[in-house]
Design an enzyme around this catalytic site. Structure first.
Site, mmCIF file in Angstrom:
data_model
loop_
_atom_site.group_PDB
_atom_site.id
_atom_site.type_symbol
_atom_site.label_atom_id
_atom_site.label_comp_id
_atom_site.label_asym_id
_atom_site.label_seq_id
_atom_site.Cartn_x
_atom_site.Cartn_y
_atom_site.Cartn_z
ATOM 1 N N ASP A 67 0.819 -1.216 0.000
ATOM 2 C CA ASP A 67 0.000 0.000 0.000
ATOM 3 C C ASP A 67 0.852 1.265 0.000
ATOM 4 O O ASP A 67 2.064 1.214 0.209
ATOM 5 C CB ASP A 67 -0.961 0.006 1.209
ATOM 6 N N ASP A 136 -7.072 -2.880 14.639
ATOM 7 C CA ASP A 136 -8.475 -3.191 14.330
ATOM 8 C C ASP A 136 -8.602 -4.415 13.412
ATOM 9 O O ASP A 136 -9.655 -4.675 12.846
ATOM 10 C CB ASP A 136 -9.170 -1.972 13.691
ATOM 11 N N HIS A 138 -6.927 -5.000 10.564
ATOM 12 C CA HIS A 138 -6.768 -4.810 9.104
ATOM 13 C C HIS A 138 -5.479 -5.431 8.588
ATOM 14 O O HIS A 138 -4.501 -5.570 9.307
ATOM 15 C CB HIS A 138 -6.853 -3.322 8.719
ATOM 16 N N GLU A 143 -9.646 -1.945 5.936
ATOM 17 C CA GLU A 143 -10.229 -1.677 7.239
ATOM 18 C C GLU A 143 -11.475 -2.547 7.483
ATOM 19 O O GLU A 143 -12.039 -3.111 6.526
ATOM 20 C CB GLU A 143 -10.631 -0.192 7.301
HETATM 21 C C1 F6R Z 1 1.662 -1.625 6.096
HETATM 22 C C2 F6R Z 1 0.323 -2.154 6.226
HETATM 23 C C3 F6R Z 1 -0.431 -2.140 7.512
HETATM 24 C C4 F6R Z 1 0.409 -2.447 8.733
HETATM 25 C C5 F6R Z 1 -0.434 -2.410 9.999
HETATM 26 C C6 F6R Z 1 0.399 -2.592 11.249
HETATM 27 O O1 F6R Z 1 2.142 -1.736 4.767
HETATM 28 O O2 F6R Z 1 -0.177 -2.594 5.257
HETATM 29 O O3 F6R Z 1 -1.492 -3.054 7.417
HETATM 30 O O4 F6R Z 1 0.983 -3.725 8.598
HETATM 31 O O5 F6R Z 1 -1.094 -1.183 10.085
HETATM 32 O O6 F6R Z 1 1.259 -1.497 11.410
HETATM 33 P P1 F6R Z 1 2.427 -1.538 12.491
HETATM 34 O O7 F6R Z 1 3.371 -2.599 12.081
HETATM 35 O O8 F6R Z 1 3.059 -0.179 12.399
HETATM 36 O O9 F6R Z 1 1.791 -1.813 13.804
#
Ligand code: F6R
Length: 259
Positions: A67, A136, A138, A143
């Site tokens: 992303d 959450d 995701h 989301e």
């Molecule tokens: C990042 C992504 C997100 C993160 C998730 C956890 O490319 O796609 O889904 O993996 O938000 O983020 P952290 O590792 O910062 O807790």
């Protein structure tokens, strides 16, 4: 779904790095799906060390990231392209031309997303996909409330993700976090041949519980991995704390990994 529960995030990161190294050794032209965020950083450091020690080479590997924030230039220090360059690509011998991150400044984001999917297909599909998980539940920026069949598209971040990302990045400034992103869909992610998801710390307990022991539902998009034939979750004890069957998962995965 296999759940590997390690005492610490350091231990889990080393094991997850080993899974990637094994993949690239077995298939030097592997196609990797990569994630950003705080979670994979230690694992990426391990990959850098392995390349330095000449234990593995990423010279022929191609990568596609999950992303990118909509509206951020690749040179912006909070963009995911910048993150990947700084946390992984400059420490491994991958050809930067073979690394792909969605363009957050694309004039036609819909076209950009379609072209991204087509390029992954042309490369033969993703062999191994790395994921983190949001508090959450995701995966990528899918989301709660996102279809489990979703494809790469423009998505809208929830207030809780905006808050999490402001806390970890963006120097705590909520109003600087973009509210939209370009993201691989859940359906896209689940087409990867193998998936490894990393989850560390108490803040991920509920998300891990929902992903592993909740029903398969678009309210926890990571739960789609229950339907994947080769999905591995590498977590620390803190993130695994709420799992009912944690002792069973730990024993089964340790046996499969020969630990
Ligand atoms: C990042 C992504 C997100 C993160 C998730 C956890 O490319 O796609 O889904 O993996 O938000 O983020 P952290 O590792 O910062 O807790």
């Amino acid at each position: 779904m296999e759940i590997v529960i390690c005492k610490t995030r350091e231990e889990a990161s080393k094991l997850a790095a080993k899974a990637i190294i094994d993949q690239v050794k077995a298939k030097p032209k592997s196609v990797l799906g990569l994630a950003t965020g705080s979670t994979p950083v230690l694992m990426y450091k391990e990959l850098g060390k392995a390349v330095k020690a000449k234990k593995v080479s990423f010279r022929e590997v191609k990568s596609w990231n999950l992303d990118e924030y909509y509206g951020l230039a690749p040179t912006h220090d909070q963009s995911y392209r910048y993150f990947m360059n700084e946390n992984l690509f400059k420490f491994i011998d991958i050809n930067i031309k073979n690394t792909h991150v969605l363009n957050g400044l694309a004039k036609d984001p819909v076209k950009e997303c379609k072209a991204y999917e087509a390029a992954i297909k042309r490369a033969g599909g993703i062999d191994l996909q790395v994921l983190g998980i949001g508090s959450d539940g995701h995966i990528a920026f899918n989301e709660p409330g996102t279809s489990l069949a979703s494809r790469t598209s423009v998505v809208y971040l929830t207030p809780s993700t905006i808050k999490d990302n402001a806390r970890l990045f963006f120097k705590g400034k909520m109003d600087e976090v973009p509210t939209r992103a370009l993201s691989m869909g859940v359906g896209t992610i689940c087409e990867a041949k193998k998936i490894i998801l990393l989850a560390f710390g108490e803040g991920k307990q509920d998300a891990v519980k929902g992903m592993v022991e909740g029903g398969v539902s678009q309210f926890c998009t990571a739960s789609a991995l229950q339907m994947h034939p080769d999905a591995w979750v590498y977590c620390d004890e803190a993130a695994a704390k709420k799992l009912k069957l944690k002792y069973y998962y730990a024993w089964r995965s340790a046996t499969k990994l020969g630990l």
